[in-house]
Scaffold this motif. Structure first.
Motif, PDB file in Angstrom:
ATOM      1  N   ASN A  83      -6.292   1.291  -5.760  1.00  0.00           N
ATOM      2  CA  ASN A  83      -5.439   0.416  -6.423  1.00  0.00           C
ATOM      3  C   ASN A  83      -6.000  -1.066  -6.955  1.00  0.00           C
ATOM      4  OD1 ASN A  83      -5.475  -1.053  -3.772  1.00  0.00           O
ATOM      5  ND2 ASN A  83      -3.307  -0.494  -3.279  1.00  0.00           N
ATOM      6  N   ILE A 125      -0.543  -1.075  -6.509  1.00  0.00           N
ATOM      7  CA  ILE A 125       0.071  -1.476  -5.185  1.00  0.00           C
ATOM      8  C   ILE A 125       1.416  -1.961  -5.500  1.00  0.00           C
ATOM      9  CG2 ILE A 125      -0.616  -3.916  -5.501  1.00  0.00           C
ATOM     10  CD1 ILE A 125      -1.134  -3.783  -2.115  1.00  0.00           C
ATOM     11  N   SER A 146      -8.653   4.470   1.233  1.00  0.00           N
ATOM     12  CA  SER A 146      -8.277   3.556   0.408  1.00  0.00           C
ATOM     13  C   SER A 146      -9.692   2.951  -0.210  1.00  0.00           C
ATOM     14  CB  SER A 146      -7.475   2.487   0.729  1.00  0.00           C
ATOM     15  OG  SER A 146      -8.274   1.834   1.771  1.00  0.00           O
ATOM     16  N   ASP A 147      -9.695   2.309  -1.435  1.00  0.00           N
ATOM     17  CA  ASP A 147     -10.618   1.786  -1.911  1.00  0.00           C
ATOM     18  C   ASP A 147     -11.311   0.321  -0.923  1.00  0.00           C
ATOM     19  OD1 ASP A 147      -8.451   0.034  -2.317  1.00  0.00           O
ATOM     20  OD2 ASP A 147      -8.891  -0.270  -4.495  1.00  0.00           O
ATOM     21  N   GLY A 148     -10.241  -0.121  -0.469  1.00  0.00           N
ATOM     22  CA  GLY A 148     -10.599  -1.016   0.649  1.00  0.00           C
ATOM     23  C   GLY A 148     -11.269  -0.710   1.897  1.00  0.00           C
ATOM     24  N   GLY A 186       0.862  -1.001   0.295  1.00  0.00           N
ATOM     25  CA  GLY A 186       0.101  -0.067  -0.260  1.00  0.00           C
ATOM     26  C   GLY A 186       1.042   1.314   0.039  1.00  0.00           C
ATOM     27  N   GLU A 199     -16.206   0.647   4.068  1.00  0.00           N
ATOM     28  CA  GLU A 199     -16.842   0.656   5.399  1.00  0.00           C
ATOM     29  C   GLU A 199     -18.121   1.741   5.417  1.00  0.00           C
ATOM     30  OE1 GLU A 199     -16.070  -0.650   8.242  1.00  0.00           O
ATOM     31  OE2 GLU A 199     -14.316  -1.814   7.756  1.00  0.00           O
ATOM     32  N   HIS A 243       0.340  -7.143   0.240  1.00  0.00           N
ATOM     33  CA  HIS A 243      -0.419  -6.312   0.777  1.00  0.00           C
ATOM     34  C   HIS A 243       0.286  -6.275   2.245  1.00  0.00           C
ATOM     35  CE1 HIS A 243      -3.854  -4.408   3.341  1.00  0.00           C
ATOM     36  NE2 HIS A 243      -3.532  -5.803   4.186  1.00  0.00           N
ATOM     37  N   GLY A 297      -6.272   2.538  12.259  1.00  0.00           N
ATOM     38  CA  GLY A 297      -5.832   1.295  12.009  1.00  0.00           C
ATOM     39  C   GLY A 297      -7.172   0.171  11.917  1.00  0.00           C
ATOM     40  N   SER A 298      -8.145   0.711  12.640  1.00  0.00           N
ATOM     41  CA  SER A 298      -9.535   0.402  12.399  1.00  0.00           C
ATOM     42  C   SER A 298     -10.055   1.013  11.233  1.00  0.00           C
ATOM     43  CB  SER A 298     -10.101   0.699  13.836  1.00  0.00           C
ATOM     44  OG  SER A 298     -11.542  -0.219  13.723  1.00  0.00           O
ATOM     45  N   LEU A 299     -10.194   0.286  10.167  1.00  0.00           N
ATOM     46  CA  LEU A 299     -10.722   1.150   8.836  1.00  0.00           C
ATOM     47  C   LEU A 299     -11.833   1.635   9.079  1.00  0.00           C
ATOM     48  CD1 LEU A 299      -9.518  -1.821   6.528  1.00  0.00           C
ATOM     49  CD2 LEU A 299      -8.469   0.331   6.676  1.00  0.00           C
ATOM     50  N   HIS A 338      -2.753   0.935   8.135  1.00  0.00           N
ATOM     51  CA  HIS A 338      -1.982  -0.336   8.212  1.00  0.00           C
ATOM     52  C   HIS A 338      -0.678   0.304   7.121  1.00  0.00           C
ATOM     53  CE1 HIS A 338      -4.727  -0.445   4.764  1.00  0.00           C
ATOM     54  NE2 HIS A 338      -3.774  -1.196   4.122  1.00  0.00           N
ATOM     55  N   ILE A 349      -6.950  -3.370  -5.060  1.00  0.00           N
ATOM     56  CA  ILE A 349      -6.308  -4.609  -4.374  1.00  0.00           C
ATOM     57  C   ILE A 349      -6.666  -4.296  -2.899  1.00  0.00           C
ATOM     58  CG2 ILE A 349      -4.087  -5.381  -3.371  1.00  0.00           C
ATOM     59  CD1 ILE A 349      -4.355  -6.457  -6.084  1.00  0.00           C
ATOM     60  N   GLN A 350      -6.909  -5.293  -2.002  1.00  0.00           N
ATOM     61  CA  GLN A 350      -7.172  -5.406  -0.645  1.00  0.00           C
ATOM     62  C   GLN A 350      -6.530  -6.423  -0.088  1.00  0.00           C
ATOM     63  OE1 GLN A 350     -11.642  -5.097  -1.064  1.00  0.00           O
ATOM     64  NE2 GLN A 350     -11.507  -5.721   1.002  1.00  0.00           N
ATOM     65  N   ILE A 351      -6.845  -6.678   1.298  1.00  0.00           N
ATOM     66  CA  ILE A 351      -5.982  -7.876   1.837  1.00  0.00           C
ATOM     67  C   ILE A 351      -6.393  -9.173   1.282  1.00  0.00           C
ATOM     68  CG2 ILE A 351      -7.908  -8.129   3.620  1.00  0.00           C
ATOM     69  CD1 ILE A 351      -5.651  -8.263   5.818  1.00  0.00           C
TER      70      ILE A 351
HETATM   71  C1  LIG Z   1     -12.579  -2.328  10.697  1.00  0.00           C
HETATM   72  C2  LIG Z   1     -11.394  -3.040  10.071  1.00  0.00           C
HETATM   73  N1  LIG Z   1     -11.720  -4.297   9.450  1.00  0.00           N
HETATM   74  C3  LIG Z   1     -10.732  -5.315   8.845  1.00  0.00           C
HETATM   75  C4  LIG Z   1      -9.413  -4.631   8.754  1.00  0.00           C
HETATM   76  C5  LIG Z   1      -8.326  -5.707   8.332  1.00  0.00           C
HETATM   77  N2  LIG Z   1      -7.665  -4.907   7.254  1.00  0.00           N
HETATM   78  C6  LIG Z   1      -6.332  -4.352   7.246  1.00  0.00           C
HETATM   79  S1  LIG Z   1      -5.973  -3.855   5.730  1.00  0.00           S
HETATM   80  C7  LIG Z   1      -7.345  -4.451   5.006  1.00  0.00           C
HETATM   81  C8  LIG Z   1      -7.656  -4.151   3.528  1.00  0.00           C
HETATM   82  C9  LIG Z   1      -7.917  -2.702   3.357  1.00  0.00           C
HETATM   83  O1  LIG Z   1      -8.116  -2.499   1.945  1.00  0.00           O
HETATM   84  P1  LIG Z   1      -6.963  -1.516   1.409  1.00  0.00           P
HETATM   85  O2  LIG Z   1      -6.706  -0.442   2.421  1.00  0.00           O
HETATM   86  O3  LIG Z   1      -7.533  -0.996  -0.025  1.00  0.00           O
HETATM   87  O4  LIG Z   1      -5.697  -2.345   1.038  1.00  0.00           O
HETATM   88  P2  LIG Z   1      -4.437  -2.184   0.561  1.00  0.00           P
HETATM   89  O5  LIG Z   1      -4.621  -1.479  -0.758  1.00  0.00           O
HETATM   90  O6  LIG Z   1      -3.318  -1.661   1.242  1.00  0.00           O
HETATM   91  O7  LIG Z   1      -3.927  -3.493  -0.062  1.00  0.00           O
HETATM   92  C10 LIG Z   1      -8.262  -5.057   5.835  1.00  0.00           C
HETATM   93  C11 LIG Z   1      -9.648  -5.394   5.602  1.00  0.00           C
HETATM   94  C12 LIG Z   1      -9.487  -3.503   9.579  1.00  0.00           C
HETATM   95  N3  LIG Z   1      -8.014  -3.118   9.801  1.00  0.00           N
HETATM   96  N4  LIG Z   1     -10.123  -2.830  10.418  1.00  0.00           N
END
Ligand SMILES: Cc1ncc(C[n+]2csc(CCOP(=O)(O)OP(=O)(O)O)c2C)c(N)n1
Length: 278
Positions: free
Chosen positions: A181, A243, A150-152, A36, A156, A257, A120-122, A73, A183-185
């Motif tokens: 990007n 990514i 982020s897209d992930g 990321g 929320e 990731h 950290g808590s998305l 993260h 992409i997510q976890i």
């Molecule tokens: C509320 C919450 N749910 C789940 C997570 C676990 N988690 C950490 S990173 C992530 C994926 C986030 O997507 P993105 O930011 O798009 O990822 P990247 O582009 O960095 O791969 C998840 C689900 C978290 N940190 N917080």
């Protein structure tokens, strides 16, 4: 004012240093999230060096700018930029994720180091940033509040409560940059849960919203200048990124990731980054 050729070169050089720091930090910690922040390095560098009014001198001033890393993260790149701004020592970066270090795997509020909020808590970051922006407006401060997301994280629901509130209150001092990007976890964002057209979504929520190439420092700077010129609405910049950008074997790979490179992979990553510079 448009960036000069020299500034563009300087921003690209700093983004490369930030990328080198990211891979070194995650390697030294033997855990963490390299992908990321490598993808975000160009817009984070442009934001921190060209726009964010945060310095060692003004870090305790009420009317300075604020930054909230919603996708907490990705903090390796955030810490590397705080070092670029002189808020912490570059050597300190290698304490990343170690016991007792202030540079944990997700940001922990530390105003001495310029870390404005724990994340950290998305999903929380944009709400916090909207609250800061509202507070700044009510206090009559000229502060601008920036949030990375982020897209992930856009999956929320709380993001969209914050988006509704920020438009309702006319928080023109608030800008979110979304790292898009795909992409997510767990793999491709569009397969896990497709957030679709985030620019159109933010626009529908009443924001000034643009989509740009998140690796083009000129386009990033232009979008940040436009956001500053906006007087009625909050601004969303959807930054299309890759990514792992800059490290051949990490690019567009969800497996990077949240995995640390081993010794050989670190050497290869540094070689890739050096080659891109020449
Ligand atoms: C509320 C919450 N749910 C789940 C997570 C676990 N988690 C950490 S990173 C992530 C994926 C986030 O997507 P993105 O930011 O798009 O990822 P990247 O582009 O960095 O791969 C998840 C689900 C978290 N940190 N917080």
């Amino acid at each position: 004012m448009a960036l000069t050729r020299d500034r563009v070169d300087a921003l690209r050089a700093t983004a490369r240093e930030v990328r080198e720091d990211i891979v070194r930090m995650v390697h030294a910690a033997a855990c963490g999230h390299p992908g990321g922040p490598l993808g975000m390095a160009d817009f984070m560098t442009t934001l921190f060096l060209e726009h964010l009014d945060l310095t060692p001198e003004n870090r305790h001033a009420e009317d300075r700018d604020r930054f909230v890393l919603g996708n907490g993260h990705t903090c390796a790149g955030y810490y590397a930029l705080l070092a670029q701004k002189g808020l912490l020592d570059r050597e300190q970066l290698l304490t990343f994720r170690k016991m007792g270090s202030p540079l944990q795997g997700h940001p922990h509020r530390n105003l001495e180091l310029g870390i404005d909020f724990s994340t950290g808590s998305l999903g929380n970051g944009l709400s916090v940033a909207a609250g800061m922006a509202l507070g700044a407006k009510m206090s009559g401060w000229s502060s601008r509040i920036y949030c990375a997301s982020s897209d992930g994280e856009s999956q929320e629901g709380q993001i969209w409560e914050a988006a509704t509130s920020a438009a309702h209150w006319g928080l023109s001092n608030l800008t979110v940059i979304v790292d898009f990007n795909d992409i997510q976890i767990d793999g491709r964002m569009r397969d896990v849960m497709d957030v679709r057209d985030l620019r159109a979504k933010y626009a529908a929520f009443g924001w000034h919203a643009v989509e740009i190439d998140g690796h083009d420092v000129v386009a990033i700077d232009h979008a940040l200048c436009e956001a500053k010129a906006e007087t009625e609405r909050p601004s969303a910049i959807v930054a299309r990124t890759t990514i792992g950008k800059g490290v051949s074997f990490m690019e567009d790979q969800s497996s990077w990731h949240g995995v640390a490179p081993n010794d050989e992979q670190l050497a290869q990553a540094l070689e890739d980054l050096a080659a891109a510079a020449s």
